[in-house]
Motif scaffolding. Structure first.
Motif, PDB file in Angstrom:
ATOM      1  N   ARG A  80     -12.646  -4.141   0.793  1.00 54.27           N
ATOM      2  CA  ARG A  80     -11.715  -5.379   0.944  1.00 54.27           C
ATOM      3  C   ARG A  80     -10.176  -4.700   0.233  1.00 54.27           C
ATOM      4  O   ARG A  80      -8.994  -5.931  -0.238  1.00 54.27           O
ATOM      5  CB  ARG A  80     -12.205  -6.390   1.040  1.00 54.27           C
ATOM      6  CG  ARG A  80     -12.324  -6.416   2.764  1.00 54.27           C
ATOM      7  CD  ARG A  80     -13.541  -7.520   3.091  1.00 54.27           C
ATOM      8  NE  ARG A  80     -14.137  -8.262   3.815  1.00 54.27           N
ATOM      9  CZ  ARG A  80     -14.925  -7.852   4.244  1.00 54.27           C
ATOM     10  NH1 ARG A  80     -15.565  -7.099   3.297  1.00 54.27           N
ATOM     11  NH2 ARG A  80     -15.278  -8.119   5.414  1.00 54.27           N
ATOM     12  N   GLY A  81     -10.310  -4.163  -0.468  1.00 55.92           N
ATOM     13  CA  GLY A  81      -9.244  -3.256  -2.053  1.00 55.92           C
ATOM     14  C   GLY A  81     -10.098  -3.958  -2.911  1.00 55.92           C
ATOM     15  O   GLY A  81      -8.786  -4.084  -3.981  1.00 55.92           O
ATOM     16  N   GLY A 457       0.524  -4.846  -3.953  1.00 56.53           N
ATOM     17  CA  GLY A 457       0.653  -5.506  -2.173  1.00 56.53           C
ATOM     18  C   GLY A 457       1.642  -6.502  -2.536  1.00 56.53           C
ATOM     19  O   GLY A 457       2.626  -6.522  -3.244  1.00 56.53           O
ATOM     20  N   GLU A 821       4.274  -8.701   7.834  1.00 53.00           N
ATOM     21  CA  GLU A 821       4.063  -7.415   6.893  1.00 53.00           C
ATOM     22  C   GLU A 821       4.930  -6.413   7.595  1.00 53.00           C
ATOM     23  O   GLU A 821       5.472  -5.380   6.374  1.00 53.00           O
ATOM     24  CB  GLU A 821       2.860  -7.426   7.664  1.00 53.00           C
ATOM     25  CG  GLU A 821       2.034  -6.714   6.429  1.00 53.00           C
ATOM     26  CD  GLU A 821       0.735  -5.751   6.851  1.00 53.00           C
ATOM     27  OE1 GLU A 821      -0.170  -4.806   6.557  1.00 53.00           O
ATOM     28  OE2 GLU A 821       0.033  -6.455   7.549  1.00 53.00           O
ATOM     29  N   PRO A 834      -1.279  -3.957   1.057  1.00 48.79           N
ATOM     30  CA  PRO A 834      -1.361  -4.937   1.233  1.00 48.79           C
ATOM     31  C   PRO A 834      -1.088  -6.407   0.684  1.00 48.79           C
ATOM     32  O   PRO A 834      -0.189  -6.589  -0.010  1.00 48.79           O
ATOM     33  CB  PRO A 834      -3.294  -4.804   0.863  1.00 48.79           C
ATOM     34  CG  PRO A 834      -2.921  -4.394  -0.707  1.00 48.79           C
ATOM     35  CD  PRO A 834      -2.052  -3.166   0.191  1.00 48.79           C
ATOM     36  N   ASN A 858      -3.236   0.611  -6.062  1.00 51.12           N
ATOM     37  CA  ASN A 858      -3.054   1.545  -5.220  1.00 51.12           C
ATOM     38  C   ASN A 858      -1.972   1.701  -4.336  1.00 51.12           C
ATOM     39  O   ASN A 858      -0.099   0.670  -4.898  1.00 51.12           O
ATOM     40  CB  ASN A 858      -2.917  -0.050  -3.702  1.00 51.12           C
ATOM     41  CG  ASN A 858      -3.638   0.507  -2.572  1.00 51.12           C
ATOM     42  OD1 ASN A 858      -2.591   1.226  -1.930  1.00 51.12           O
ATOM     43  ND2 ASN A 858      -4.281   0.004  -1.379  1.00 51.12           N
TER      44      ASN A 858
END
Length: 1013
Positions: A80-81, A457, A821, A834, A858
């Motif tokens: 999950r990152g 994120g 988002e 994310p 990321n």
């Protein structure tokens, strides 16, 4: 043997015996050797994941604190990152020691539990377990310590033996070993326990199920306890005192309803007896209780003593065995007096008292958990990440951090709660046309989320509402959010234009004019590129925003398997022909319905030549589409029928079925012979005559009906036609009679052939027009599958879209968090990052299992072209500057006084169930809820959503539009303003003074103020 030899042997034997006796009494050699060995059992924290670590495999405390599950947690979090940023390393000696099955030595913490910090490093939530405990040995009243030692381990604190090993009481161990041997040989005698306090602590913390299953487990406890004791050196008195403290703080005392596991004397006193821990300690400490009531001291002693005794069989003694526990407590009080631990007066006072157990029904032991939305969201997110319930989560040895800004969260929560007050609502400006009235302010729920984009994120800085309920509108709902869906439609439209630009911009004018394209978007793109001097993507996107669509509601649209009619919000717009830009800014419905039709056409022609498919009835692909239609349509009907019969018995299901039909002899005969083909003739006769008493059916009539409609006489469609019911309804009822517990998935799987049979008429040649309409339906479904794939890539949260042009107006539903988002992607130049609600986890701090995890770096995923994102930002800014959110214009400024660029999209959802008669006449309308949402960005770094929501039939009396959340956000500006300054992570820095302008202050609207949509 010669006398000299005998003398030498006796001397050596005596010296050896003395040395052994001396070692058993003092443990000096153990202290020297074991302490040296234990000092090498070291560990340290180092960056990155560790290969030199061994997690425990069992043990109640190791499970409760999460040490056993840490490998699973790490695996889940990695998917999950997250990544391990630092982890403990075992020394080679410790790794070897742990691999042999011994318990890793380290100093246990008396109190652990979940702690969550906000982005400033301030505690947002803390669960300390147990709630109370002895911080040091000196805090323990001597009477409590002496009582424990008298019962369990009398020589443990003997100061004259400074190096003694507390893990082994050799006489006691020998006696226990002999008793176990006698038991194995079948000899009589009372079994004796060999556990010292040190080994008991090891047992209930680390042994499987907290038990000693065999001699090998006992040996493991003794070795582990010895090594743990000597790890800090050969002198053991401090370690022995710590054993007493740890035992009193952690001894298992069963479980209390509403609380769960009970550990330690402090929580035991509170949960089982309702006693105050501090007061009990005062009463039992002679340094503080000189004037205390003797009876109160006696009760306090009895309460503590009973818990010390109950630990042997806590579930029994604290449950069904309370009388036996009282008797044992009396015996131990007398023994304590005989041993000189308590005097005669205290003994008599204690014997005269009786403990009263707390009534957990009237006084529940449920710990009050602070239920702010930020805390609820953080805990639920953690529980989801780790895959465990909240009860277990709260007891983990875990510190986590969330990007929430606690101070701002509190301010926004208070602001939203205050809007229930009509006076505050008036000051903010929430009254007026398409807004609220004073008597309705308390019925509206507001939900607000604010993100800040960063390199790793989209970080949630605020997530709150004015309900403080576990249900979260932002993430846990599926709501029709009205015109906010137009943002998704526009995004897909511009994405398709970018695809067309990439495909055709490389062609010259001659090649473009020779192309044959079929759908409207492709035709426009080819024509634009063939005649435009500026072929750049930004220019083409800008031109695409100027394409014009009619706003006329006169047209009927064949979509969603039927004819549909759509209206604009304002009738004044019905005669307009608006550009896409204007349609977004003013939220016109019909242009977006027609734009969605173009998107469907584009997706259809990308996959297949639909014109040829509809023209040529011999095309073999038609059979595939018709088969898909039969399968899909039949599944929809089955779901509807299955819900009708769910939870009913066979008899109830038959009665439900019959309620939907007008009974006649023929219809009932057809139904019964299909549903119950093997039923005896008498049952058939009773079925008809009992339901049709006036029909006067004789034996001849019944015989004819029984024979004519028997099994195999008619196909399923024909049998259903005779019964005047849907074939799949009839089939499903028969299947459920034979398989009463069948699930929906089983029903759908079992009905494959029947679904095809029911729609077999489609394949007959005389029904080409019917086949064409069904193929059009499936082509539309296929196109919406492509559109859904595009939406999901941009964060759409659901598994499917309603295959209807009404999706352009919100009929497929959405979530505020998912819209946020999408806004983050647009603000971040088309790069999807994310959404971060938990950004670090720190397990087992200070232990050999310490593990720190953080978000994996990321770079993000480019899901939209940068140019598309820039075009969308500009279009959304115009919604605020002159469109449906114009009341927000100028409300936010930067620190230098210049305006902060703000953009967004409004939407109103009036969610209701309408019952329509033939011809389209509305029979009834039942309100389900009403929503008004504003999804926005504030400057270059912040974005979010604000939703006003009224659930249930109460919504029928509300007429507010998205003007309500827009005005609510405007009233929030003075709170947000100081936190929205330029700079990374500005929300997590102290707020800066900001220049306020009058337009940023809450304003009150008059009744004539125009609303927004």
């Amino acid at each position: 043997m010669r006398p000299l030899g005998l003398l030498l042997f006796a001397t050596l034997f005596g010296v050896g015996g003395y040395a052994t006796w001396h070692e058993l009494q003092t443990s000096q050699w153990q202290a020297r050797w074991v302490s040296r060995y234990a000092a090498s059992l070291d560990y340290h924290l180092a960056p990155g994941p560790s290969s030199e670590i061994r997690f425990p495999e069992d043990g109640p405390f190791d499970r409760r604190l999460g040490y056993v599950q840490l490998p699973t947690f790490i695996e889940r979090l990695s998917a999950r990152g997250f990544e391990v940023q630092a982890q403990a390393r075992f020394s080679p000696t410790l790794l070897d020691y742990a691999s042999r099955g011994f318990f890793v030595p380290y100093r246990h913490q008396s109190q652990v539990g979940l702690t969550i910090y906000d982005c400033r490093g301030l505690p947002l939530y803390t669960n300390s377990y147990p709630q109370q405990f002895y911080e040091s040995f000196e805090d323990i009243p001597p009477l409590v310590a002496l009582s424990l030692l008298f019962i369990e381990d009398r020589g443990l604190l003997d100061a004259s033996r400074p190096t003694v090993n507390p893990a082994v009481d050799w006489p006691r161990f020998a006696k226990a070993a002999i008793s176990q041997l006698e038991k194995r040989l079948g000899l009589g005698g009372q079994a004796s326990g060999g556990s010292t306090l040190a080994t008991q602590v090891e047992k209930y913390r680390h042994s499987p199920e907290g038990r000693t299953g065999d001699p090998q487990e006992k040996l493991r406890q003794m070795v582990s306890a010895s090594v743990r004791t000597y790890r800090e050196g050969p002198q053991t008195l401090a370690a022995r005192q710590r054993i007493v403290r740890d035992y009193l703080n952690s001894v298992p005392l069963s479980a209390a309803s509403g609380h769960g596991e009970v550990h330690g004397i402090a929580d035991g006193l509170r949960l089982w007896y309702g006693a105050d821990f501090a007061e009990v300690n005062r009463l039992l400490d002679p340094r503080r209780n000189a004037d205390s009531d003797l009876q109160a001291r006696g009760l306090a002693l009895r309460q503590v003593l009973s818990l010390l005794i109950a630990q042997r069989r806590p579930s029994y003694y604290l449950g069904a065995g309370r009388k036996e526990l009282a008797s044992l407590t009396d015996s131990h009080i007398r023994l304590l007096a005989a041993g000189g631990i308590v005097d005669t007066r205290l003994r008599e006072a204690a014997l005269a008292q009786q403990v009263e157990f707390r009534d957990l029904q009237r006084e529940p032991a449920i710990r009050t958990v602070e239920a702010t939305k930020g805390i609820s969201v953080a805990r639920m997110r953690l529980a989801g990440l780790l895959g465990m319930p909240l009860y277990d989560l709260d007891r983990l040895d875990l510190t986590a951090s969330t990007p929430l800004q606690g101070e701002l969260q509190t301010k926004i929560s208070a602001y939203l709660a205050s809007l229930a007050d009509p006076q505050v609502a008036a000051e903010v400006g929430l009254f007026g046309e398409r807004m609220l009235s004073p008597e309705k302010t308390a019925d509206v729920r507001y939900s607000f989320t604010l993100f800040e984009r960063g390199e790793q994120g989209f970080r949630v800085r605020v997530q709150t509402d004015n309900t403080n309920q576990p249900f979260d509108i932002n993430e846990g709902s599926k709501l029709e959010l009205g015109s906010t869906a137009k943002l998704r439609v526009l995004t897909t439209y511009l994405e398709m234009i970018a695809e067309l630009h990439q495909r055709y911009s490389i062609l010259d004018t001659r090649q473009l004019r020779e192309l044959e394209v079929r759908d409207p978007l492709s035709r426009w793109a080819v024509a634009y590129l063939a005649q435009s001097s500026d072929r750049s993507l930004p220019a083409m996107l800008d031109a695409a925003m100027e394409r014009r669509y009619s706003a006329s509601p006169a047209e009927r649209f064949f979509t969603g398997a039927g004819l549909h009619h759509f209206n604009n919000f304002r009738r004044e717009d019905d005669h307009r022909i608006a550009s896409v830009r204007d349609a977004l800014r003013e939220s016109l419905n019909l242009p977006f319905v027609r734009l969605m039709r173009d998107l469907v056409s584009y997706s259809t022609h990308e996959a297949i030549n639909s014109a040829e498919l509809l023209k040529n009835d011999k095309d073999p692909r038609r059979l595939e589409y018709l088969t898909q239609f039969a399968d899909r349509e039949g599944s929809i009907f089955l779901q509807r029928f299955w819900r009708k019969y769910r939870g009913q018995s066979a008899e109830q299901r038959i009665e439900t079925f019959l309620q939907g039909m007008r009974p006649t002899p023929v219809r009932l005969a057809a139904v019964h012979r299909y549903l119950l083909p093997d039923a005896p003739r008498a049952a058939f006769d009773h079925f008809l005559t009992s339901r049709l008493p006036a029909a006067a059916l004789d034996a001849k009539d019944l015989d004819a009906l029984y024979t004519r409609y028997g099994p195999g006489a008619f196909s399923l469609p024909d049998q259903a036609y005779i019964a005047r019911t849907h074939p799949l309804d009839l089939w499903l009822l028969g299947y459920l009679i034979q398989h009463p517990g069948a699930s929906l998935s089983e029903v759908v799987a079992a009905s494959r052939d029947e679904r095809q049979e029911v729609y077999g008429w489609l394949f007959r040649s005389r029904h080409k027009s019917a086949r064409d309409s069904r193929i059009r339906i499936m082509l539309e479904v296929e196109a919406f599958t492509d559109i859904h794939r595009r939406w999901q890539r941009l964060g759409y949260p659901f598994d499917n879209l309603v295959p209807s042009l009404a999706t352009a107006l919100g009929s497929s539903g959405d979530r505020p968090a998912a819209l946020a988002e999408l806004m983050g992607i647009i603000l971040n130049d088309g790069v999807r990052l994310p959404s971060v609600r938990i950004d670090s986890l720190h397990f087992a701090e200070g232990t050999p299992y310490e593990t720190r995890l953080g978000i994996r770096p990321n770079i993000g995923e480019q899901v939209l072209p940068r140019e598309v994102a820039a075009t969308l930002r500009e279009a959304l800014a115009q919604v605020v500057e002159g469109g449906t959110a114009r009341r927000l214009q100028g409300s936010f400024v930067q620190s230098d006084g210049s305006p902060l660029r703000v953009g967004g999209k409004t939407g109103t959802g009036d969610n209701r169930i309408d019952t329509v008669a033939a011809g389209g006449r509305l029979i009834s309308s039942l309100a389900m809820n009403r929503t008004a949402t504003f999804v926005f960005y504030l400057g270059p770094n912040h974005f979010g959503t604000l939703t006003a929501y009224v659930p249930g039939q109460t919504a029928d009396s509300f007429r507010f539009t998205s003007a309500l959340p827009v005005q609510t956000l405007k009233g929030m500006a003075p709170i947000l303003q100081p936190y929205l300054q330029a700079g990374a992570d500005s929300l997590c820095q102290p707020p800066r003074p900001s220049r306020q302008v009058p337009s940023a202050q809450p304003t009150r609207l008059t009744a004539g103020t125009p609303g927004t949509q």
